[in-house]
Design an enzyme around this catalytic site. Structure first.
Site, PDB file in Angstrom:
ATOM      1  N   HIS A  76       4.613   8.277  16.258  1.00 28.85           N
ATOM      2  CA  HIS A  76       5.904   7.504  16.760  1.00 28.85           C
ATOM      3  C   HIS A  76       6.981   8.744  16.950  1.00 28.85           C
ATOM      4  O   HIS A  76       7.386   9.491  16.352  1.00 28.85           O
ATOM      5  CB  HIS A  76       6.383   6.623  15.485  1.00 28.85           C
ATOM      6  CG  HIS A  76       5.430   5.364  15.369  1.00 28.85           C
ATOM      7  ND1 HIS A  76       5.935   4.381  14.676  1.00 28.85           N
ATOM      8  CD2 HIS A  76       4.545   5.082  15.790  1.00 28.85           C
ATOM      9  CE1 HIS A  76       5.015   3.682  14.473  1.00 28.85           C
ATOM     10  NE2 HIS A  76       3.962   3.954  15.220  1.00 28.85           N
ATOM     11  N   TYR A 204      13.807  -1.217  10.999  1.00 33.02           N
ATOM     12  CA  TYR A 204      14.630  -1.435   9.638  1.00 33.02           C
ATOM     13  C   TYR A 204      15.861  -2.555  10.017  1.00 33.02           C
ATOM     14  O   TYR A 204      16.481  -2.039  10.910  1.00 33.02           O
ATOM     15  CB  TYR A 204      14.985  -0.225   9.108  1.00 33.02           C
ATOM     16  CG  TYR A 204      14.121   1.077   8.734  1.00 33.02           C
ATOM     17  CD1 TYR A 204      13.810   1.213   7.435  1.00 33.02           C
ATOM     18  CD2 TYR A 204      13.481   1.837   9.397  1.00 33.02           C
ATOM     19  CE1 TYR A 204      12.595   2.106   6.961  1.00 33.02           C
ATOM     20  CE2 TYR A 204      12.592   2.782   9.316  1.00 33.02           C
ATOM     21  CZ  TYR A 204      12.214   2.793   8.171  1.00 33.02           C
ATOM     22  OH  TYR A 204      11.240   3.930   7.778  1.00 33.02           O
ATOM     23  N   PRO A 296      11.849   3.720  -1.105  1.00 31.87           N
ATOM     24  CA  PRO A 296      10.848   3.971  -0.063  1.00 31.87           C
ATOM     25  C   PRO A 296      11.694   3.818   1.619  1.00 31.87           C
ATOM     26  O   PRO A 296      11.034   3.729   2.482  1.00 31.87           O
ATOM     27  CB  PRO A 296       9.848   2.734  -0.042  1.00 31.87           C
ATOM     28  CG  PRO A 296      10.510   1.717  -0.816  1.00 31.87           C
ATOM     29  CD  PRO A 296      11.451   2.347  -1.942  1.00 31.87           C
ATOM     30  N   LYS A 300      10.009   8.929   2.216  1.00 35.22           N
ATOM     31  CA  LYS A 300       9.673  10.099   1.889  1.00 35.22           C
ATOM     32  C   LYS A 300       8.990  10.290   0.691  1.00 35.22           C
ATOM     33  O   LYS A 300       8.907  11.681   0.078  1.00 35.22           O
ATOM     34  CB  LYS A 300      11.245  10.614   1.371  1.00 35.22           C
ATOM     35  CG  LYS A 300      12.303  10.555   2.655  1.00 35.22           C
ATOM     36  CD  LYS A 300      11.586  11.677   3.769  1.00 35.22           C
ATOM     37  CE  LYS A 300      12.522  11.499   5.042  1.00 35.22           C
ATOM     38  NZ  LYS A 300      11.605  12.312   6.005  1.00 35.22           N
ATOM     39  N   TYR A 388      14.704  12.207   8.896  1.00 34.82           N
ATOM     40  CA  TYR A 388      13.692  11.213   8.953  1.00 34.82           C
ATOM     41  C   TYR A 388      12.222  12.108   9.186  1.00 34.82           C
ATOM     42  O   TYR A 388      11.167  11.657   8.800  1.00 34.82           O
ATOM     43  CB  TYR A 388      13.820  10.286  10.099  1.00 34.82           C
ATOM     44  CG  TYR A 388      12.805   9.107   9.706  1.00 34.82           C
ATOM     45  CD1 TYR A 388      13.145   7.818   8.935  1.00 34.82           C
ATOM     46  CD2 TYR A 388      11.637   8.818  10.576  1.00 34.82           C
ATOM     47  CE1 TYR A 388      12.133   7.093   8.959  1.00 34.82           C
ATOM     48  CE2 TYR A 388      10.936   7.733  10.580  1.00 34.82           C
ATOM     49  CZ  TYR A 388      11.085   6.916   9.726  1.00 34.82           C
ATOM     50  OH  TYR A 388      10.382   5.530   9.534  1.00 34.82           O
TER      51      TYR A 388
END
Length: 394
Positions: A76, A204, A296, A300, A388
């Site tokens: 991704h 998200y 979550p 990580k 990220y």
């Protein structure tokens, strides 16, 4: 009669952290014994995270377990943040030159188990009464019961990779151990379904009714989450209610592509941030969830455990190969410096994307302002992206 074994490193915990540590040490010719209270089928069946940083992918490849990951993992280059229906893509590749890979932790564990068994790793699975002892001795010990018989493993070092509830951290004297914790006033209700994901990248979403996450494990298996009360009962969430709520929180445009079906896994997980200091006591080292928990939201948990293990394996290899204890002596300080940065990011993203029951109208406006800043500032988006895809090891 108690049976006594001797090894170089006793690894408590046969999750991905413990398995990867034993695999990396085996590559350097260092002997380990791996101990876990659960059996292999249970450990492999646990449903966990699925987003791997590039550093995690590299570590698994170095350990010789990257072939299936490279074949089946989904690379991704970005993900979406949504707020009240507004959607902004974080372009990881453009902002950092890096990407992440979606590949379930369950699959990582299976790959590591297969490799370790093929290399005749010595395991004791399904044990009880595990008790580390003599942590400041030259040869610390781990006592446990296996198949009705007492076993003692003597080692040069003990690696506590046994999770939040394991005995390793609890064996550090309370006057030495410091813990820091934030418990969030909600949990995640997650389901797995054999349907293609609603989007080719993660979404998200912060909605007035709560957070939602659209994720996946493969092109045909989806993983979805909803923010819910920690005390809610799964029985009150039949699939039909879940899909209705998810569609609402993701918004009509996204929901139009949502393929629903019967879930085959459903659970509620509480959210917390937790750090234990120090991560070394005598000849005991903590790694992974034994030392820290992250919510979550930032994906990580597994990645942080892998980073711990990379640094711990470096320290132990330097000790045995070069008689160099610099990395052993600085392990706790080095790892904790990185842990706190990752904790900060996970806390930041969790604070941004969830509905907090006690938030005032001012705090709600601050959430919106933060989203707008990220959406309108390349520098702010790059900061999110850098965290990220994964911070440097040190």
């Amino acid at each position: 009669m108690t049976r006594t074994l001797r090894t170089q490193v006793a690894v408590i915990g046969a999750g991905p952290a413990g398995l990867l540590l034993s695999q990396l040490l085996a590559g350097a010719g260092i002997e380990t014994v791996v101990i876990d209270r659960k059996d292999r089928a249970y450990i492999e069946g646990r449903i966990r995270a699925g987003v791997l940083e590039q550093g995690t992918v590299d570590a698994l490849s170095e350990a010789g377990v990257g072939d299936r990951l490279r074949r089946e993992g989904l690379v991704h280059d970005g993900f979406d943040l949504c707020f009240d229906g507004d959607r902004h893509r974080i372009d990881l590749r453009a902002l950092t030159g890096k990407s992440v890979t979606v590949y379930g932790q369950t699959e990582v564990t299976k790959d590591l188990f297969q490799r370790r068994f093929a290399q005749a790793q010595q395991f004791f699975l399904g044990v009880s009464d595990t008790r580390p002892e003599g942590l400041k001795d030259a040869r610390p010990r781990v006592h446990f019961t296996h198949e009705g018989r007492g076993i003692t493993v003597e080692a040069d070092f003990i690696a506590g990779c046994d999770g939040f509830h394991g005995p390793a951290r609890q064996s550090i004297p309370p006057e030495v151990l410091r813990t820091f914790e934030r418990v969030y006033p909600f949990g995640w209700l997650g389901i797995m379904v054999e349907k293609p994901p609603v989007s080719h990248e993660l979404i998200y979403a912060n909605h007035a009714r709560g957070f939602a996450l659209a994720s996946m494990r493969s092109q045909t298996r989806s993983r979805y989450y909803l923010q819910c009360g920690v005390q809610e009962n799964i029985a009150d969430w039949p699939d039909e209610r879940f899909w209705e709520e998810l569609s609402l929180r993701l918004g009509p445009d996204t929901a139009a592509s949502l393929q629903t079906g019967a879930s085959f896994e459903k659970s509620i997980a509480p959210l917390r941030s937790f750090v234990a200091e120090p991560m070394r006591y005598g000849n005991l080292f903590l790694a992974g969830d034994a030392a820290h928990i992250v919510p979550p939201t930032g994906a990580k948990g597994l990645n942080l455990a892998v980073a711990d293990v990379q640094l711990l394996s470096r320290a132990l290899i330097a000790h045995y190969r070069d008689n160099n204890d610099h990395y052993i002596d600085t392990y706790s300080q080095t790892v904790l410096s990185r842990v706190w940065k990752v904790e900060r990011f996970s806390w930041q993203l969790s604070t941004l994307m969830h509905q907090f029951p006690d938030n005032s109208p001012f705090e709600q406006r601050m959430q919106r302002a933060e989203f707008d800043y990220i959406a309108g500032s390349e520098a702010a988006a790059r900061s999110i992206a850098e965290n990220y895809v994964g911070l440097p090891l040190e």
